[in-house]
Structure formats: C-alpha cells, structure tokens
Scaffold this motif. Structure first.
Motif, PDB file in Angstrom:
ATOM      1  N   MET A   1      62.025  18.613  47.903  1.00  0.00           N
ATOM      2  CA  MET A   1      62.166  17.285  48.490  1.00  0.00           C
ATOM      3  C   MET A   1      63.452  17.239  49.304  1.00  0.00           C
ATOM      4  N   ARG A   2      63.370  16.606  50.466  1.00  0.00           N
ATOM      5  CA  ARG A   2      64.542  16.459  51.331  1.00  0.00           C
ATOM      6  C   ARG A   2      65.515  15.449  50.738  1.00  0.00           C
ATOM      7  N   LYS A   3      66.800  15.699  50.936  1.00  0.00           N
ATOM      8  CA  LYS A   3      67.831  14.761  50.511  1.00  0.00           C
ATOM      9  C   LYS A   3      67.997  13.670  51.550  1.00  0.00           C
ATOM     10  N   LEU A   4      68.288  12.461  51.073  1.00  0.00           N
ATOM     11  CA  LEU A   4      68.705  11.376  51.948  1.00  0.00           C
ATOM     12  C   LEU A   4      70.207  11.229  51.750  1.00  0.00           C
ATOM     13  N   ILE A   5      70.963  11.426  52.823  1.00  0.00           N
ATOM     14  CA  ILE A   5      72.427  11.424  52.781  1.00  0.00           C
ATOM     15  C   ILE A   5      72.951  10.186  53.485  1.00  0.00           C
ATOM     16  N   TYR A   6      73.856   9.472  52.809  1.00  0.00           N
ATOM     17  CA  TYR A   6      74.529   8.331  53.420  1.00  0.00           C
ATOM     18  C   TYR A   6      75.934   8.755  53.808  1.00  0.00           C
ATOM     19  N   GLY A   7      76.319   8.499  55.047  1.00  0.00           N
ATOM     20  CA  GLY A   7      77.659   8.809  55.517  1.00  0.00           C
ATOM     21  C   GLY A   7      78.300   7.603  56.161  1.00  0.00           C
ATOM     22  N   SER A   8      79.600   7.400  55.867  1.00  0.00           N
ATOM     23  CA  SER A   8      80.296   6.255  56.435  1.00  0.00           C
ATOM     24  C   SER A   8      81.805   6.488  56.458  1.00  0.00           C
ATOM     25  N   ASN A   9      82.457   5.798  57.357  1.00  0.00           N
ATOM     26  CA  ASN A   9      83.912   5.732  57.426  1.00  0.00           C
ATOM     27  C   ASN A   9      84.344   4.389  56.863  1.00  0.00           C
ATOM     28  N   ILE A  10      85.407   4.383  56.043  1.00  0.00           N
ATOM     29  CA  ILE A  10      85.922   3.116  55.524  1.00  0.00           C
ATOM     30  C   ILE A  10      87.450   3.130  55.525  1.00  0.00           C
ATOM     31  N   SER A  11      88.019   1.938  55.547  1.00  0.00           N
ATOM     32  CA  SER A  11      89.467   1.794  55.394  1.00  0.00           C
ATOM     33  C   SER A  11      89.794   1.807  53.898  1.00  0.00           C
ATOM     34  N   MET A  12      91.070   1.859  53.584  1.00  0.00           N
ATOM     35  CA  MET A  12      91.493   1.845  52.179  1.00  0.00           C
ATOM     36  C   MET A  12      91.002   0.594  51.454  1.00  0.00           C
ATOM     37  N   ASP A  13      90.855  -0.519  52.186  1.00  0.00           N
ATOM     38  CA  ASP A  13      90.396  -1.754  51.557  1.00  0.00           C
ATOM     39  C   ASP A  13      88.894  -1.983  51.735  1.00  0.00           C
ATOM     40  N   GLY A  14      88.153  -0.921  52.065  1.00  0.00           N
ATOM     41  CA  GLY A  14      86.699  -0.991  52.058  1.00  0.00           C
ATOM     42  C   GLY A  14      86.035  -1.477  53.325  1.00  0.00           C
ATOM     43  N   CYS A  15      86.786  -1.697  54.384  1.00  0.00           N
ATOM     44  CA  CYS A  15      86.198  -2.153  55.643  1.00  0.00           C
ATOM     45  C   CYS A  15      85.509  -0.985  56.340  1.00  0.00           C
ATOM     46  N   CYS A  16      84.326  -1.224  56.847  1.00  0.00           N
ATOM     47  CA  CYS A  16      83.602  -0.151  57.540  1.00  0.00           C
ATOM     48  C   CYS A  16      83.341  -0.491  59.008  1.00  0.00           C
ATOM     49  N   ASP A  17      84.140  -1.375  59.568  1.00  0.00           N
ATOM     50  CA  ASP A  17      84.025  -1.756  60.969  1.00  0.00           C
ATOM     51  C   ASP A  17      84.726  -0.690  61.818  1.00  0.00           C
ATOM     52  N   HIS A  18      83.954   0.065  62.598  1.00  0.00           N
ATOM     53  CA  HIS A  18      84.516   1.176  63.363  1.00  0.00           C
ATOM     54  C   HIS A  18      85.561   0.739  64.383  1.00  0.00           C
ATOM     55  N   THR A  19      85.515  -0.514  64.837  1.00  0.00           N
ATOM     56  CA  THR A  19      86.500  -0.972  65.814  1.00  0.00           C
ATOM     57  C   THR A  19      87.867  -1.185  65.178  1.00  0.00           C
ATOM     58  N   LYS A  20      87.918  -1.290  63.853  1.00  0.00           N
ATOM     59  CA  LYS A  20      89.186  -1.523  63.163  1.00  0.00           C
ATOM     60  C   LYS A  20      89.802  -0.244  62.603  1.00  0.00           C
ATOM     61  N   ILE A  21      88.967   0.760  62.327  1.00  0.00           N
ATOM     62  CA  ILE A  21      89.523   1.960  61.698  1.00  0.00           C
ATOM     63  C   ILE A  21      89.625   3.144  62.641  1.00  0.00           C
ATOM     64  N   GLY A  22      88.955   3.095  63.770  1.00  0.00           N
ATOM     65  CA  GLY A  22      89.089   4.158  64.760  1.00  0.00           C
ATOM     66  C   GLY A  22      88.432   5.462  64.346  1.00  0.00           C
ATOM     67  N   GLY A  23      88.600   6.457  65.181  1.00  0.00           N
ATOM     68  CA  GLY A  23      88.030   7.771  64.913  1.00  0.00           C
ATOM     69  C   GLY A  23      88.908   8.850  65.493  1.00  0.00           C
ATOM     70  N   LYS A  24      88.898  10.009  64.881  1.00  0.00           N
ATOM     71  CA  LYS A  24      89.728  11.112  65.319  1.00  0.00           C
ATOM     72  C   LYS A  24      88.873  12.369  65.395  1.00  0.00           C
ATOM     73  N   GLU A  25      89.411  13.397  66.050  1.00  0.00           N
ATOM     74  CA  GLU A  25      88.663  14.637  66.241  1.00  0.00           C
ATOM     75  C   GLU A  25      88.197  15.253  64.930  1.00  0.00           C
ATOM     76  N   ASP A  26      89.064  15.244  63.912  1.00  0.00           N
ATOM     77  CA  ASP A  26      88.663  15.878  62.651  1.00  0.00           C
ATOM     78  C   ASP A  26      87.503  15.146  61.984  1.00  0.00           C
ATOM     79  N   ILE A  27      87.402  13.845  62.208  1.00  0.00           N
ATOM     80  CA  ILE A  27      86.289  13.070  61.653  1.00  0.00           C
ATOM     81  C   ILE A  27      84.999  13.406  62.404  1.00  0.00           C
ATOM     82  N   LEU A  28      85.092  13.506  63.723  1.00  0.00           N
ATOM     83  CA  LEU A  28      83.928  13.922  64.507  1.00  0.00           C
ATOM     84  C   LEU A  28      83.459  15.306  64.072  1.00  0.00           C
ATOM     85  N   ASN A  29      84.395  16.210  63.833  1.00  0.00           N
ATOM     86  CA  ASN A  29      84.032  17.556  63.379  1.00  0.00           C
ATOM     87  C   ASN A  29      83.372  17.514  61.999  1.00  0.00           C
TER      88      ASN A  29
END
Length: 184
Positions: free
Chosen positions: A1-29
């Motif tokens: 059976m295939r796995k269903l994987i959830y992936g997300s970026n969050i701030s230390m206080d649990g915010c997952c709004d990408h406009t507030k936490i930004g992104g960097k090369e290592d995260i893209l990698n």
C-alpha cells in the motif's frame, strides 16, 4: 500500500502561513528530496492555487536560484489531484479534480501501485488525519514566532489521540528543524 505523506512548514508558534514564515534554499531542497519519492500530490483548492501556476512557470522559464529551479522541475513532473467542490476545470494537464467520495477515492489511490502520495495545506490534511489516512508527517519548524495566522491542525477534531513515532530529525542550515514522524 502506498503511503500518504503530509508535509508542512510551521513557525515556532504553529503558524503555517507561508507569507509569514518565508522559505529558504535548504527547505526547497528538503521538500524536493521528499517529492522525488512521490508520484501523486493531493491538495485542497487554496493550496493548489498557491502552487499553480507558480511552480510550473518556474520550471518552464527557469530561475537564477538553483534550489528553486530544481524544486520546480521535480514538483512540475508529479501528477496532482485538487479536492474542490467549486472548481469546474483546471488548466494543468497533470491535474484532475476530485469533488465526491473523497475518503473512498483516496483509499483507492493508496491501494494502487506506485510511489508515495503527498498532501499539504491545512483544511484537507486535517480531514485526512481525522479519517486516519495519513501515514507519515514531515513538519519543518522555522525559528520564528509570528504571533498570528492560520494554525496547523486547529481545524481538526479527533475522537482520540493519534500516537506518532519520531523517525528522524534534521537541522537545516537555515536553523529550521525537519521532523519526520510515522504512525505508531
């Protein structure tokens, strides 16, 4: 059976709004490497519209940022399903729309041969977690406190705790910590 994987970026206080936490090369990698093990991505409409047409355009036009371009190339080669009751069509030939029998359809997809299935965002993954369909969690915690914004899992209601097992931690060069959990 295939796995269903959830992936997300969050701030230390649990915010997952990408406009507030930004992104960097290592995260893209990090997420590019994850997507190399995936052959289907399932998004809700809002997350889908954040990703499309942006990443396919980067893959097509190129980028001065090597990590951004590499991520875009891998991302754009993966088939997608957008779960939506409001969309009637999509312009991306690699995308189909799912509007009915969501739980049953995802269970069917998990039983088909292939690589892992990925999901991201907030609302749809919360529903998938409630239905106990998510097998693995990749949470990248950013070293920032934003104080406001949409919170991870705040829209979910579980009848009982879901225990997870920490499989790995990776400290990225930006100071983010990538946590990988599997169902216990």
């Amino acid at each position: 059976m295939r796995k269903l994987i959830y992936g997300s970026n969050i701030s230390m206080d649990g915010c997952c709004d990408h406009t507030k936490i930004g992104g960097k090369e290592d995260i893209l990698n990090y997420f590019r490497e994850l997507f190399e093990e995936v052959d289907l991505i399932i998004y809700g409409r809002q997350t889908y519209e954040l990703m499309y047409p942006f990443w396919p355009e980067v893959a097509q036009k190129g980028s001065d940022n090597a990590a951004e371009y590499a991520f875009a190339k891998v991302f754009s080669a993966i088939d997608n399903i957008v779960v939506s009751s409001s969309l009637e069509s999509v312009e991306n030939e690699r995308t189909s729309i799912l509007s009915d029998n969501i739980k049953e359809e995802i269970l069917r997809l998990k039983q088909q041969p292939g690589k892992a299935i990925s999901t991201g965002g907030v609302t749809l993954p919360a529903q998938l977690i409630e239905w106990d369909l998510v097998d693995e969690f990749h949470i990248v915690v950013h070293p920032v406190i934003v104080g406001e914004g949409r919170r991870l899992f705040s829209e979910m209601s579980l009848p009982e705790n879901r225990n997870l097992k920490l499989v790995s931690t990776t400290t990225l060069s930006s100071g983010c910590v990538a946590l990988r959990y599997e169902r216990d």
